[in-house]
Design a protein around this motif. Structure first.
Motif, mmCIF file in Angstrom:
data_model
loop_
_atom_site.group_PDB
_atom_site.id
_atom_site.type_symbol
_atom_site.label_atom_id
_atom_site.label_comp_id
_atom_site.label_asym_id
_atom_site.label_seq_id
_atom_site.Cartn_x
_atom_site.Cartn_y
_atom_site.Cartn_z
ATOM 1 N N SER A 114 0.643 -1.413 -0.244
ATOM 2 C CA SER A 114 0.587 -0.031 -0.075
ATOM 3 C C SER A 114 0.787 0.990 0.240
ATOM 4 C CB SER A 114 -1.091 -0.088 0.961
ATOM 5 O OG SER A 114 -1.490 1.304 1.015
ATOM 6 N N PRO A 115 0.344 2.702 -0.704
ATOM 7 C CA PRO A 115 1.626 3.083 -1.697
ATOM 8 C C PRO A 115 1.253 4.384 0.225
ATOM 9 C CG PRO A 115 -0.500 3.531 -2.642
ATOM 10 C CD PRO A 115 0.327 2.167 -2.318
ATOM 11 N N LEU A 116 0.170 4.087 0.785
ATOM 12 C CA LEU A 116 -0.030 5.101 1.825
ATOM 13 C C LEU A 116 0.486 4.539 2.938
ATOM 14 C CD1 LEU A 116 -4.228 5.542 1.811
ATOM 15 C CD2 LEU A 116 -2.312 7.569 1.429
ATOM 16 N N ALA A 117 0.798 2.366 2.923
ATOM 17 C CA ALA A 117 1.368 2.503 4.405
ATOM 18 C C ALA A 117 2.789 2.504 4.446
ATOM 19 C CB ALA A 117 1.011 0.920 4.648
ATOM 20 N N ILE A 118 3.257 2.315 3.032
ATOM 21 C CA ILE A 118 4.741 2.708 2.658
ATOM 22 C C ILE A 118 5.168 3.632 3.402
ATOM 23 C CG2 ILE A 118 6.696 3.033 1.176
ATOM 24 C CD1 ILE A 118 6.310 0.179 2.028
#
Length: 256
Positions: free
Chosen positions: A199-203
Motif C-alpha cells: 500500500s503506497p499510503l502504508a509505505i
C-alpha cells in the motif's frame, strides 16, 4: 523534467536515478540542484512508490567536486554552498518514498553522505566506502559516519580517511548484501518492486515514522507510530489489505 547530471527512468512504480557526471560522478552545484529536484519530484508523484539510487560507470560518487568549492572573495559564497550541500542529503532523507542505494563502486565523502541518506544499502563487490575529507584539508561528515558506524570505526575513518571494502561493510552490518556489479541494480530493483507492491499510503506512513523516530525516545516514538497506525487504519488501502489477506488474493491498492 530533464536532467543533465543524472538519468531518471521509471520502471512501473519504481524510479531509477543514476548519477551520471563522468568520470567519477563528483557533485558540483548543478548536480546537487538536480538531485534535490529529482527527489522532490519523486516525493510529489503519486505514480512513484519507491526509488533506487546508483551511479553510472564504475563509481557511485567520489564526493564533492573540489574545483567547484567556493572562495572567500564573494560574501555569502560559503553559506550558499553549505546550504545546498545540506539540502542534497535532506532531499533523499526526507523523500516520502523509500530510497535504496545500489553502490556500484567508490562512495566517498559527499558520496558516502548520499548513501547514508538512503533507507536500504546494497553494494557491488568492487565498492569501497570512505570519508577522505581530512586528506584534502577539510572537516566534515562526522554526522554521516555516526549514522552508519560505531564510535571507534567512525572516528578512525574520520581521522585517517581510510576506506572500507564492501566485505568490511557487510561484516559491520551496514550494507544489506554484496552482489556482482551486473546483479547490483537488478537486485535493488527487485526489492524496490516488492516495496512498490505494498500500500503506497502504508509505505509513506512507514517512511515518515522511521525518519522521525530514529532519534526519539522509545516511549514517544511508539506513541507516534500508534497515531500513524490509527490514521492509516481509516484508509481504503488499509481495508483492502486486510480483505485481500483474508481472501488469500493480491491486493489492489488505489493510494486512498
Amino acid at each position: 523534467m530533464g536532467y543533465e547530471t543524472l538519468q531518471f527512468e521509471l520502471h512501473g512504480h519504481v524510479a531509477l536515478v543514476t548519477l551520471n557526471r563522468p568520470p567519477v560522478n563528483a557533485l558540483n552545484r548543478q548536480a546537487r540542484a538536480e538531485i534535490i529536484a529529482v527527489f522532490d519530484e519523486i516525493s510529489a508523484r503519486e505514480d512513484i512508490r519507491c526509488a533506487v539510487l546508483t551511479g553510472a560507470g564504475k563509481t557511485f560518487c567520489a564526493g564533492a567536486d573540489l574545483k567547484d568549492r567556493p572562495n572567500l572573495e564573494q560574501p555569502g559564497d560559503f553559506l550558499e554552498h553549505n546550504r545546498i550541500t545540506r539540502e542534497t542529503g535532506n532531499a533523499i532523507r526526507e523523500c516520502s518514498k523509500p530510497v535504496i542505494a545500489a553502490v556500484n563502486g567508490a562512495a566517498l565523502g559527499a558520496g558516502l553522505g548520499l548513501m547514508a541518506s538512503c533507507d536500504i544499502f546494497y553494494a557491488s563487490e568492487n565498492a569501497t566506502f570512505g570519508m577522505p575529507e581530512i586528506n584534502v584539508g577539510l572537516a566534515g561528515g562526522a554526522s554521516m559516519l555516526n549514522t552508519l558506524f560505531g564510535r571507534s570505526t567512525m572516528r578512525r575513518m574520520f581521522y585517517t580517511g581510510v576506506r572500507l571494502t564492501a566485505e568490511e561493510m557487510l561484516e559491520r552490518r551496514v550494507i544489506e548484501k554484496i552482489t556482482t556489479l551486473e546483479d547490483l541494480v537488478p537486485t535493488a530493483m527487485a526489492v524496490a518492486q516488492e516495496i512498490a507492491s505494498k500500500s503506497p499510503l502504508a509505505i509513506r506512513y512507514a517512511k515518515q515514522a522511521m525518519t522521525l523516530v530514529e532519534h526519539m525516545p522509545q516511549r514517544d516514538a511508539y506513541r507516534m507510530e500508534q497515531n500513524y497506525t490509527m490514521a492509516l487504519a481509516q484508509t481504503e488501502d488499509a481495508k483492502e489489505a486486510r480483505m485481500a489477506f483474508l481472501e488469500k488474493r493480491e491486493p489492489k491498492f488505489t493510494g486512498r
